[in-house]
Design a protein around this motif. Structure first.
Motif, PDB file in Angstrom:
ATOM      1  N   UNK A 196       0.872  -1.176   0.000  1.00 36.61           N
ATOM      2  CA  UNK A 196       0.000   0.000   0.000  1.00 36.61           C
ATOM      3  C   UNK A 196       0.896   1.208   0.000  1.00 36.61           C
ATOM      4  N   UNK A 197       0.457   2.253  -0.651  1.00 29.65           N
ATOM      5  CA  UNK A 197       1.154   3.527  -0.498  1.00 29.65           C
ATOM      6  C   UNK A 197       0.342   4.621  -1.163  1.00 29.65           C
ATOM      7  N   UNK A 198       0.926   5.781  -1.222  1.00 26.86           N
ATOM      8  CA  UNK A 198       0.309   6.894  -1.906  1.00 26.86           C
ATOM      9  C   UNK A 198       1.388   7.573  -2.723  1.00 26.86           C
ATOM     10  N   UNK A 207      -3.835   7.272  -3.270  1.00 27.99           N
ATOM     11  CA  UNK A 207      -3.584   6.107  -2.432  1.00 27.99           C
ATOM     12  C   UNK A 207      -3.909   4.828  -3.201  1.00 27.99           C
TER      13      UNK A 207
END
Lengths: 168, 418
Positions: free
Chosen positions: B327-329, B334
């Motif tokens: 997961x990240x942005x 996101x």
């Protein structure tokens, strides 16, 4: 010993009025009152969620503050810790908005603030004694008690219902 | 307590520190020693792109005593590498020539960046395969005057580093051999929204091309030649081509460690008393059933905690992890990717939905009754709940409509019958 209190949900008492969400958002706003909170930026958001079951019945859901919290261990920034009161808290100054906590919370209880780009969650309202959601619930569908106290109370309620023939 | 064990942990990254903390919690009297080959105290490795951008200082990414991590009672020896392990004598020889005796040993040596051997000039000044705080500090210094940078590889590490450089007003070109960025985490069509956002943020992206040669002068690297002859100016070059487990020092143990250290469900190797966790350990994917090694901090912590508990005598099982999970942005978007995200269209049921600011891909089993993987972009709420149902291989038939509409919540699982 002063046992740690938790927010318990009595699902069949919830009538879906969303008062808990409103009071949660207000108590976590800058001003702390509804009228000013409505105009605030960043927008105050609730940390408790009234959702609908497939049957249409409402259910309030809130962070469980897990004993071995997956979000805390997963955090890549060290932003999540457990307080001496056993509350799991996210430090917004340390949060980098990577959403790893959102990815691992098995209850889906970590929020992503759309404006601040920070993760947020229930903090059990440490400043006011009883969480705002609990004290505002008109049907007492939310209770704030220790596990021992709550289970004792549930046992007694069940026994009363059985002896009066209501439970069957 | 007298009968507490002596624990030795090789590596002070995510798995090592999580294990040390778990041992401390489980056995307050045990001796816990850790070896780190780096010259600094343990830190949050995924944070090092922020060292390049200057958003964080080294002390702000320090790990011991932060979040859930223990500090007191752990003997961390920096600048110390394990060179040989002798399981019969239960000893580890360090790079300082010291011989350390252990009752329980954890191999948490992590991984090293893969440097493609067919690219010339990768050892030049200003070429980074970003892994350590020291490298990030060096890169931060170079970023103070660099005008341009070339990123080789379209994974998350390179994207995060690219944004750190863009913040320093450096012109950044991302070169990806695959047809699209983030090819490990999603299919090309899933990545379209992210690619658009990246380009709008000023990142130049070249796909379907690899680097053939890195060239430079007396200030180090200055350009990269691609396999089609294109020359790209680059005062800095970042190689983000994945990682490989660090296992060389285990060659004397007789363990087969070519693809990482194999462990059982309790994270113990074939040699009793020797455990392995993190990037260096081979684990399994509960969805595909395949053996995998992953390079994810979060997996390393989870596995390290399991190892630490077992080392402290608290029987604990590791339930595996997905080969794909992150997961990240980036560029304000996101996203989460997990499980089977490159499905065989004939053997899976795939649903996609997109709006102007979100994209969802859900991969179900052929029968349609199990969720196997997903990509969420823009809207990632409750992603962990989906991770749970994927991992537990739950029959989701009664909830499928809610899943497809991204309306599933924990109440559906806890109170679903009501």
């Amino acid at each position: 010993m002063n046992q740690v209190k938790e927010i318990f949900i009595i699902q069949d008492r919830c009538m879906g009025c969303h008062t808990c969400e409103l009071s949660c958002a207000v108590v976590h706003s800058r001003s702390g009152n509804l009228y000013e909170a409505m105009a605030e930026h960043p927008r105050p958001v609730p940390r408790i969620y009234v959702e609908a079951l497939s049957s249409g019945k409402p259910v309030p859901l809130v962070c469980r503050h897990c004993a071995d919290a997956p979000c805390m261990h997963a955090c890549i920034a060290g932003a999540i810790r457990k307080t001496p009161e056993q509350t799991i808290v996210t430090d917004p100054d340390k949060c980098i908005g990577c959403w790893t906590c959102v990815m691992v919370c098995p209850y889906g209880m970590v929020g992503r603030h759309p404006e601040e780009q920070k993760a947020y969650r229930c903090d059990r309202c440490p400043a006011i004694g009883e969480p705002a959601c609990v004290s505002s619930c008109p049907t007492r569908a939310l209770v704030y008690r220790s596990v021992d106290d709550y289970s004792k109370n549930r046992r007694q309620t069940a026994a009363r219902e059985l002896s009066s023939g209501e439970g069957g | 307590m007298g009968n507490s064990l002596s624990h030795l942990i090789i590596g002070a990254g995510a798995a090592g520190m999580a294990a040390a903390t778990a041992i401390r919690e489980g056995d307050p009297d045990a001796a816990v020693r850790m070896l780190s080959e780096e010259d600094v105290r343990p830190y949050f490795r995924p944070m090092i792109p922020f060292i390049i951008s200057g958003k964080k200082t080294p002390s702000q990414v320090s790990l011991a005593g932060v979040g859930p991590y223990a500090d007191a009672g752990i003997d961390i020896r920096i600048n110390t590498r394990a060179v040989k392990t002798d399981p019969a004598e239960k000893t580890v020889t360090t790079s300082n020539g010291e011989v350390l005796v252990y009752d329980r040993l954890l191999v948490a040596t992590g991984s090293s960046p893969y440097i493609p051997p067919d690219i010339g000039g990768t050892d030049m000044e200003g070429v980074y395969a970003l892994r350590t705080l020291a490298q990030a500090q060096h890169a931060a210094e170079r970023a103070s005057w660099a005008k341009s940078a070339v990123m080789l590889g379209g994974g998350l590490l390179n994207l995060k580093a690219a944004f750190a450089l863009l913040e320093k007003k450096i012109a950044v070109t991302l070169v990806v051999k695959s047809p699209e960025i983030l090819s490990q985490l999603m299919e090309p069509r899933d990545a379209a929204m992210i690619r658009t956002a990246l380009m709008e943020s000023g990142l130049r992206i070249i796909t379907g091309r690899g680097a053939s040669k890195i060239v430079g002068g007396n200030r180090g690297v200055c350009a990269v030649f691609l396999d089609d002859g294109t020359e790209l100016a680059g005062d800095m070059v970042f190689i983000g081509k994945g990682v490989r487990p660090n296992t060389a020092f285990l060659s004397s143990t007789g363990l087969d460690v070519k693809k990482g250290v194999p462990v059982n469900v309790h994270t113990e190797t074939a040699i009793p008393g020797i455990f392995a966790a993190g990037d260096t350990a081979v684990t399994f994917d509960p969805v595909t059933g395949e053996s995998i090694v992953t390079g994810l901090w979060t997996n390393a912590v989870e596995m390290g905690r399991c190892a630490g508990k077992n080392m402290a005598g608290i029987k604990s099982a590791y339930t595996g992890t997905f080969g794909v999970m992150n997961a990240t942005q980036v560029a304000g978007l996101p996203f989460v990717s997990m499980g089977i995200v490159h499905p065989d269209k004939n053997a899976c049921e795939v649903h996609t939905a997109s709006s102007s600011d979100s994209y969802l891909k859900l991969v179900f089993s052929q029968e349609g009754d199990r969720l196997l993987g997903l990509v969420m972009i823009g809207r990632i709420e409750k992603a962990g709940l989906y991770r749970y149902i994927i991992r537990e291989r739950r029959d989701i038939s009664p909830l499928k409509d809610k899943i497809i509409r991204q309306r599933l919540h924990a109440g559906d699982l806890a109170f679903g019958r009501h």
